[in-house]
Structure formats: C-alpha cells, structure tokens
Write an enzyme that holds these catalytic residues in place. Structure first.
Site, PDB file in Angstrom:
ATOM      1  N   CYS A   1       0.817  -1.208   0.000  1.00 57.73           N
ATOM      2  CA  CYS A   1       0.000   0.000   0.000  1.00 57.73           C
ATOM      3  C   CYS A   1       0.862   1.274   0.000  1.00 57.73           C
ATOM      4  O   CYS A   1       1.419   1.609  -1.027  1.00 57.73           O
ATOM      5  CB  CYS A   1      -1.002  -0.044   1.149  1.00 57.73           C
ATOM      6  SG  CYS A   1      -2.513   0.851   0.740  1.00 57.73           S
TER       7      CYS A   1
ATOM      8  N   HIS B   1      -3.726  -4.989   0.372  1.00 55.66           N
ATOM      9  CA  HIS B   1      -3.190  -5.547   1.623  1.00 55.66           C
ATOM     10  C   HIS B   1      -3.241  -7.068   1.589  1.00 55.66           C
ATOM     11  O   HIS B   1      -4.188  -7.669   2.106  1.00 55.66           O
ATOM     12  CB  HIS B   1      -3.975  -5.017   2.822  1.00 55.66           C
ATOM     13  CG  HIS B   1      -3.701  -3.585   3.097  1.00 55.66           C
ATOM     14  ND1 HIS B   1      -2.634  -3.177   3.865  1.00 55.66           N
ATOM     15  CD2 HIS B   1      -4.323  -2.465   2.686  1.00 55.66           C
ATOM     16  CE1 HIS B   1      -2.618  -1.853   3.928  1.00 55.66           C
ATOM     17  NE2 HIS B   1      -3.634  -1.392   3.217  1.00 55.66           N
TER      18      HIS B   1
ATOM     19  N   GLU C   1      -1.712  -9.148   3.272  1.00 52.17           N
ATOM     20  CA  GLU C   1      -1.625  -9.776   4.611  1.00 52.17           C
ATOM     21  C   GLU C   1      -2.999 -10.137   5.160  1.00 52.17           C
ATOM     22  O   GLU C   1      -3.129 -11.020   6.010  1.00 52.17           O
ATOM     23  CB  GLU C   1      -0.880  -8.848   5.582  1.00 52.17           C
ATOM     24  CG  GLU C   1      -1.612  -7.577   6.023  1.00 52.17           C
ATOM     25  CD  GLU C   1      -1.447  -6.395   5.073  1.00 52.17           C
ATOM     26  OE1 GLU C   1      -1.088  -6.617   3.898  1.00 52.17           O
ATOM     27  OE2 GLU C   1      -1.671  -5.246   5.497  1.00 52.17           O
TER      28      GLU C   1
HETATM   29  N1  GLN Z   1      -2.086   6.538   2.844  1.00 49.05           N
HETATM   30  C1  GLN Z   1      -2.164   5.815   1.622  1.00 49.05           C
HETATM   31  C2  GLN Z   1      -3.528   5.952   0.970  1.00 49.05           C
HETATM   32  O1  GLN Z   1      -4.473   6.316   1.600  1.00 49.05           O
HETATM   33  C3  GLN Z   1      -1.844   4.352   1.840  1.00 49.05           C
HETATM   34  C4  GLN Z   1      -2.858   3.651   2.644  1.00 49.05           C
HETATM   35  C5  GLN Z   1      -2.353   2.385   3.227  1.00 49.05           C
HETATM   36  O2  GLN Z   1      -1.157   2.147   3.254  1.00 49.05           O
HETATM   37  N2  GLN Z   1      -3.246   1.579   3.736  1.00 49.05           N
HETATM   38  O3  GLN Z   1      -3.650   5.681  -0.200  1.00 49.05           O
END
Ligand code: GLN
Length: 566
Positions: free
Chosen positions: A408, A539, A541
């Site tokens: 992310c 994600h 995970e």
């Molecule tokens: N802050 C970034 C976004 O909102 C990444 C979000 C995250 O890592 N879950 O896109």
C-alpha cells in the site's frame, strides 16, 4: 451415525458468548478463535462475531497505534484485529454481519425507527437495542448456516459500555433455551511476592457477571503458568461449578498451540455437552485436524532464520514497541516463513530514524543499517510522519539488491522513490503530502476527492476486495500462478495514471492493474535488475492464512532466504 446432511435438515444453531473478566488484553480473541477451531475439528460449521463496545460505527476511524490494526473484510467493512484471528483460525472469510459496535447497533436502530420499521412504537433502549443485537447474531448464524456461532463481547465485565450486549446475551438464553452457553475468560494473577496463584479476582468477575443475570458455564483461566487442580476446585466450589469446567490456559509460545491445549483440557467436550451437541451426530473432520497439526509442527521445524526488517512508523510509543498495528503483516510473514521451512526473525525499524532530526541533527541510522537484513518490508501507513525515512530505506534496498516488499503506502513510496532517483523527477510526491504539487506520482482517486471535501471520512476509502488483472510473463503472474486475482484494499490514493508510462519507460513494470486498466495495482522490477522488488496497492496480509500462506509473502521470504545464503 447421522451424517452431517441429515443433521442439517432440522438444525438448531447453538450460540456461545465469550466475555472477559478481571482485565482486558488477556486473549479473549485468541481463546474464541481457538475454541472455534476445536469445534471445527468435530465437524461443526462455526461462525464468529466480534462485538466492540465503542461508539465508533466501525474501526476505520481509529488510530492503529492505540487500537491496533484495522482489519478489512472482503465486503470492505473496517473491523478490529480480532476478526483477523477469526478468519485465520477458522480459515474462512467473514462478512460485516460478524462485527458490531455500539455505534453500528444504534445506527441500525435509528435507521429502522426513521423508516417506520417499529410501526409507530416508542423505541426504547431496552428491549429494542438488545433485540437489534440479537437480530444480527441470528442473521449471521443463518447466513453461514452455522452449527455454532461464537460471539465475543469486547471489554471487561463491570464496564458500563457492554451492558446492553450482556443484556442481549441474557435474552438469547431465554429465546433459545438449551442452545446458549457462556464462557468467561478470566485472568489469574500469580504475584511473585505472594508465591501463589490467586482466584479471588475471578470470583469477583463471576459475581459481576451475575449482576447481568448471567453465570459462566465454563471459565477459561488465563495465567502465566498452568492452573493446578487445587485452584480449579477452588474456583469451581466458590462459583458453583464443576471443576472440569474450569480450563487452564497458561501463556504459551505460540497462539497456534492454544487449540491443542484446549483439547487436552477437554474444553471441546465440555462445551459440546453444555450445548447438547452429541458428538455422535458429527463426524470428526480428520482432514482439518491433520492440516492444523501439520501446520503447528511446521511452525516449530525451521532451524535457519530469515531476518526481515519492517520499516514503519507506528513503533516506539513511550517505552513500548507497538507491533499490533501490523499484526496481520507479522502473521503473514510467519506463515510464509514456516512454509519455506525457516524461522522468521522480525526487526521493527522506525523509519524516522533514517531522517534528519527536527533541528537538522544527523539521522540516528544510515540506510546501510538495512544491509544486515535478508529482506525489507514497508507496510501500509498514513500521513507524513517518517515518509522521507521510508523513501531513503527503499532507495537503499533497491540500489543494493536487498529483497523488497512494499504494501500500500509501501508501494506508493516505492513509485515515488523510483520517480525521484531513477526517472529524475526530484520533487516527485503524493497528494497526501502535497495536494498542490504538479508532480504527484501518487494522486487522489477522483471519487475520493469529493468525499474528502465533504469531510466524509468514515468507511469512505477504496475498501474491500477488488479484482486485478496480472500482466502475462510478469513476476506477479508467476507468483500467483493465475491471470486474475482478488485482494483487499484500504486507501485513498493511487499511482497517477498520467505518470504510469514514464515510470514504465524507465523500467518500473506495472504488472497488475484494475480490470478497467486504469489503476496500477502491482509494480515490480525486472529480475535482471533486482532479485526481488515487488510492491502492491492492496493488503495481501489480510488474506494470509496459516493453512494457506499468501503467495507474494512466500515469494518474498523465498527471495530473502536466497539473499541470506549469499
Ligand atoms: N495513505 C495511503 C492511501 O491512503 C496508503 C494507505 C495504506 O497504506 N493503507 O492511499
């Protein structure tokens, strides 16, 4: 012996409520998940519900440093990390019906009132709020066709916050006589100075529980050391119970040993007896038992270590290191390490340590500090803290051939680092850091802009499972072994499609995209350039399971093991 099908025809769903006594944080979630697992061993279809008593409608708006990771479900619901434990132990994906808070319950009751569902009645806190809670629990059971629904009521007995949930549990007992059981997970301190395990706090917890009209059928005693027979008898005698219903649950090395301990203590048999579930009506799921025991065995086999640095920002609060914010990442690393027959050795690295101090002091750590690790992972995150440090770390591992896995924000920053140091866009950034910049390599999703403008922050990110198409011949396609994947998301920003071609021309491969081709979902470097450099917008995970390790984590660990041999 009746087959499962025959039983299902006139199936009665059984309900277990798990409540906590004495203090929080003693592992109610793991106890509930492990109980679910041992019931699965008996061939029962188990579902689980987590109740968090706070007023937030979901866990999405809470700070992970204080509350731990936000666990996103397939349907996009943002929940507590315990839901991750349920999914991992039960090896199934749950839905929003499996999670509730005071906020979500009241929101539903109020919405029902506004739409005349109460048909003009006066809507009262009691019984209407507990009845709405019951509705959701029963619905979750129905939707899953569950034999048993385990509901964990968060918080500790005696708190004001969970009273309505306890009242719902009491009403359930009246509604489903013989089919509802209560388990108290309590803490038994054994202060060194006293030299004895004390049962009194647990006795008080039972007394507190009785004030809600409930008594435990079973007490799971959490303690540092195992509870002896004498203590069990004492609790049984003072709480009017059978000593066989007092279960010892001492601290153990791995949470994955808990199901086996529960079996040894006879918890499965006792619970089934309380719920009038005849063991003979269900067939032991020998496959499930075997799969689990094999996993536990494997988790202890690895002799060689693989050292992984997780470069993040949520660590070091006061004297404590809070790794809960990355719980699923840690578990995902473990499963893939076991899968690769190695022992994971995870080091938390605070990315701020790679940055200059507030008064221009030299950074505490040089990026070359990362040389000692077999692999480096930058997980998800929000905001501006420690961002430059993460970018410095990514630059180092990219230039020095250390396996890199970005998740992310860890992908967005990898793209920014690449744009700055390979493409030469010095001031490459993200909307999150500079909403005016013309060099937003990472930018806001159009629909997100509207939401942010109107201050609509709750449950409004790009959330939940989305599919992505993998580019033929890419590393990603090889890792997954299929052309289309489905992964869970939680973010507001994306790699800016306007810069995609520039990045690609300079060697950053966009190997996964949304089905409409608009949103880059995976980036990677060619294996000729770098041994392993993969970053994903989602994600992974959240879908890693003990019995089903995540392929990208496994590939990352494999590359790290290879790197360690050098
Ligand atoms: N802050 C970034 C976004 O909102 C990444 C979000 C995250 O890592 N879950 O896109």
């Amino acid at each position: 012996m009746a087959t499962k099908k025959q039983v299902k025809k006139n199936k009665t769903t059984k309900y277990i409520f798990v409540v906590g006594g004495v203090m929080s944080g003693v592992g109610k979630g793991v106890a509930s998940s492990s109980l679910g697992k041992v019931l699965q061993f008996h061939g029962l279809n188990v579902s689980a519900i987590k109740i968090d008593p706070y007023v937030n409608v979901d866990a999405g708006t809470m700070n992970p440093t204080e509350h731990g990771e936000v666990f996103v479900l397939d349907d996009g619901y943002e929940t507590d990390q315990d839901m991750g434990n349920y999914e991992r132990f039960l090896n199934k994906s749950l839905t929003r019906d499996s999670y509730m808070t005071t906020g979500s319950v009241y929101q539903k009751v109020i919405a029902d009132e506004r739409s005349m569902k109460y048909k003009g009645k006066c809507v009262d806190v009691v019984p209407h709020v507990p009845l709405s809670i019951i509705d959701q629990i029963e619905r979750a059971g129905r939707l899953e066709n569950a034999d048993v629904v385990i509901t964990e009521i968060g918080g500790t007995l005696g708190e004001y916050q969970n009273i309505l949930f306890l009242e719902a549990a009491r009403m359930m007992k009246v509604r489903h006589p013989g089919d509802v059981s209560f388990i108290l997970v309590s803490y038994l301190p054994a202060p060194q100075k006293i030299g004895e395990m004390k049962t009194k706090p647990t006795q008080y917890a039972v007394r507190t529980m009785s004030q809600s009209g409930l008594l435990p059928d079973i007490i799971i005693g959490r303690s540092e050391i195992a509870m002896d027979a004498k203590r069990k008898e004492k609790i049984a005698f003072s709480c009017s119970m059978d000593a066989r219903d007092v279960i010892s649950a001492p601290d153990i090395d791995s949470i994955y040993d808990v199901p086996e301990n529960f079996m040894k203590e006879g918890l499965d048999t006792r619970v089934m007896e309380k719920l009038n579930i005849k063991k003979s009506s269900y067939k032991t799921n020998t496959v499930a038992v075997k799969e689990w025991t094999n996993f536990v065995k494997k988790s202890k086999n690895g002799k060689k270590e693989v050292s992984i640095a997780v470069v993040g920002k949520y660590f070091d609060t006061g004297d404590f290191v809070l790794s809960d914010a990355y719980l699923s990442v840690i578990e995902a690393i473990k499963y893939s390490a076991y899968h690769n027959n190695v022992k994971p050795n995870i080091t938390w690295v605070n990315s701020k340590h790679f940055e200059d101090g507030p008064k221009g002091e030299k950074p505490q750590l040089k990026p070359a500090y990362l040389k000692q690790f077999d692999g480096v992972l930058v997980p998800g995150g929000f905001g501006s803290t420690g961002i430059e440090g993460k970018i410095r770390a990514i630059k180092y591992v990219r230039e020095n051939n250390i396996p890199y896995f970005g998740i992310c924000y860890g992908m967005q920053l990898a793209a920014i680092e690449f744009a700055r140091n390979v493409v030469g866009i010095q001031d490459a950034t993200t909307y999150e850091l500079d909403s005016q910049s013309k060099k937003q390599i990472v930018t806001i999703l159009p629909d997100q802009l509207e939401k942010m403008k109107s201050g609509d922050y709750g449950g409004s990110m790009r959330l939940g499972a989305y599919t992505a198409e993998l580019e033929k011949g890419s590393l990603a396609a090889k890792i997954y072994g299929k052309p289309t994947i489905s992964e869970r998301h939680r973010h507001r920003y994306e790699i800016n499609p306007d810069f995609a071609d520039t990045l690609t021309e300079h060697g950053l491969r966009i190997s996964g995209v949304s089905p409409d081709g608009r949103l880059p979902e995976i980036i990677e470097l060619d294996s000729k350039t770098h041994p392993f450099f993969v970053a994903v917008q989602f994600h992974p995970e959240l879908q890693a399971r003990p019995l089903d390790p995540h392929p990208v984590f496994s590939a990352f660990i494999k590359a790290s093991v290879k790197n360690s041999k050098k």
